[in-house]
Design a protein around this motif. Sequence first.
Motif, short mmCIF file in Angstrom:
data_model
loop_
_atom_site.label_atom_id
_atom_site.label_comp_id
_atom_site.label_asym_id
_atom_site.label_seq_id
_atom_site.Cartn_x
_atom_site.Cartn_y
_atom_site.Cartn_z
N SER A 1 43.11 60.71 119.31
CA SER A 1 43.39 61.93 118.76
C SER A 1 43.78 62.88 120.20
O SER A 1 42.92 62.78 120.99
CB SER A 1 42.34 62.67 117.94
N ARG A 2 44.88 63.49 120.29
CA ARG A 2 45.09 63.90 121.57
C ARG A 2 44.30 65.20 121.81
O ARG A 2 43.47 65.26 122.86
CB ARG A 2 46.60 64.50 121.63
N ARG A 3 43.96 66.09 120.87
CA ARG A 3 42.92 67.17 120.89
C ARG A 3 42.46 67.61 119.51
O ARG A 3 43.24 67.38 118.61
CB ARG A 3 43.47 68.38 121.49
N PRO A 4 41.26 67.72 119.17
CA PRO A 4 40.80 67.88 117.96
C PRO A 4 40.94 69.54 117.44
O PRO A 4 40.00 69.90 116.79
CB PRO A 4 39.11 67.75 118.20
N PHE A 5 42.10 69.80 117.46
CA PHE A 5 42.42 71.12 116.74
C PHE A 5 42.48 70.94 115.13
O PHE A 5 43.17 70.00 114.84
CB PHE A 5 43.55 71.73 117.24
N LEU A 6 41.88 71.84 114.55
CA LEU A 6 42.16 71.61 113.12
C LEU A 6 43.48 72.13 112.79
O LEU A 6 44.14 73.27 112.98
CB LEU A 6 41.04 72.41 112.22
N LEU A 7 44.35 71.77 111.82
CA LEU A 7 45.51 71.89 111.40
C LEU A 7 45.42 73.34 110.48
O LEU A 7 46.42 74.03 110.38
CB LEU A 7 46.32 70.82 110.46
N ASP B 1 47.82 63.22 110.37
CA ASP B 1 46.50 63.70 110.81
C ASP B 1 46.32 65.23 110.79
O ASP B 1 46.91 65.77 111.70
CB ASP B 1 46.14 63.08 112.14
N GLU B 2 45.39 65.66 109.99
CA GLU B 2 45.38 67.00 110.01
C GLU B 2 44.77 67.79 111.27
O GLU B 2 44.46 68.83 111.24
CB GLU B 2 44.46 67.42 108.52
N ARG B 3 44.07 67.03 111.95
CA ARG B 3 43.36 67.49 113.08
C ARG B 3 44.43 67.43 114.15
O ARG B 3 44.14 68.39 115.13
CB ARG B 3 41.91 66.64 113.57
N SER B 4 45.19 66.46 114.52
CA SER B 4 45.83 66.38 115.78
C SER B 4 47.23 66.69 115.09
O SER B 4 48.09 66.74 116.33
CB SER B 4 45.81 65.06 116.39
N ALA B 5 47.89 66.54 114.18
CA ALA B 5 49.16 66.57 113.79
C ALA B 5 49.76 65.37 113.98
O ALA B 5 51.18 65.52 114.06
CB ALA B 5 49.99 67.91 114.30
#
Length: 385
Positions: free
Chosen positions: A43-49, A347-351
């Motif tokens: 995952s590139r970065r764990p941002f929540l979508l 992926d809803e965390r990384s888009a």
Amino acid sequence: MTDRLFAGLKPDGLDELAEDGYRRRRSADLARAFATPRVRRRSRRPFLLVASAAAAGLAAATVVVASGETPAPRTPSPAVAAAPVTARSFLLAAASTALREPAESGRYWYVRERTFAKVHHVPGDYTAKLNALRKAQKDKEAGLKGAPERLAAAEKEFEKKVTELKTGGVPELPYAAFSADTRETWRPMKAGETGRSVSNQDVEVTFGSPQDEADWRAAGSPELAEKKPKTYDDGTERVLSIDNPSLNLHNLADLPTGEDALRRRLDDLWKRSPNSADTDKAGYLWQTAVDLMTAPLKPGTRSALFRVLADQPAVTLEGRTSDALGRTGVALSTPAAHELTVRLVVDERSAGLLQYELAEKGKLLLRVALEDMGWSDELGRRPAG
């Protein structure tokens, strides 16, 4: 429709196509999900979508399968009580996530994908018929030297026969068999450098039922998939896809980062596409979106792409689902021309795109799971992390 032609192409003839384009249109009429080990995706970065209230609204969904077979039971993602979000709000949240991603670069763009497909025929049967056509054409050309018009007509007739062979010249198997294989590609960012593709990895063949396997054995147990990995090094510049021959890895950075500008550019690309006469605009947009999501876009361009998709009509948010590799994502689907449906699992965390599918009248034509994507500075080496 051009995509229908690609859906009928036989695997052994695909060397004649641009390597990066053929899997997007290959027919894969799956009857069940394959049991594949879970693969960790970077995952590139764990941002929540989505914000917590919106994320709570994503309902559990099931994986689409074709041919009416019952897949092995899966444990669904837990449903939650809040009101569901819309496809538009999810895509806009993905746009915000993509914009926060750091801009990265490297010497090679790496993609590892696993393709699931129905085996339509014994590969050796197709190869034998294709080789016979080639030999006959070579003999004919030898006798037509000095007659350019007749030679051109013979070449046109040869192309017609090859197309007929690819789209139905080999009989379907009388039993249900399915294959899965993994492919890796390293595409150089610098023009003139050599790239690499490694195909036919981790090949698996399964059958729809014990009777199908018994019928296969009764037919002499023919080889249904080539299991020897193939490595191909090539310095030819690859186009992004057959629908967009003007785009390649070297000019993707020129795509706009603004929503309106990118929409105008995509409209122009569709009008100039060699397949625009046979592909509706919506179908072109979603297929091109898949091509772009698997390419090294700038964060601003990736964000703008999600915003363009958010404005499209008839997009359905199916909710959380598991992809073919067991990873959880959010499924979106939209209809296209010729009773086709495009389905993405994001992926809803990384888009990041986890999987894409193309179905016709509810039957799956193609399923490709993106196991990994990223930058590598050495040919043959996978991205770190």
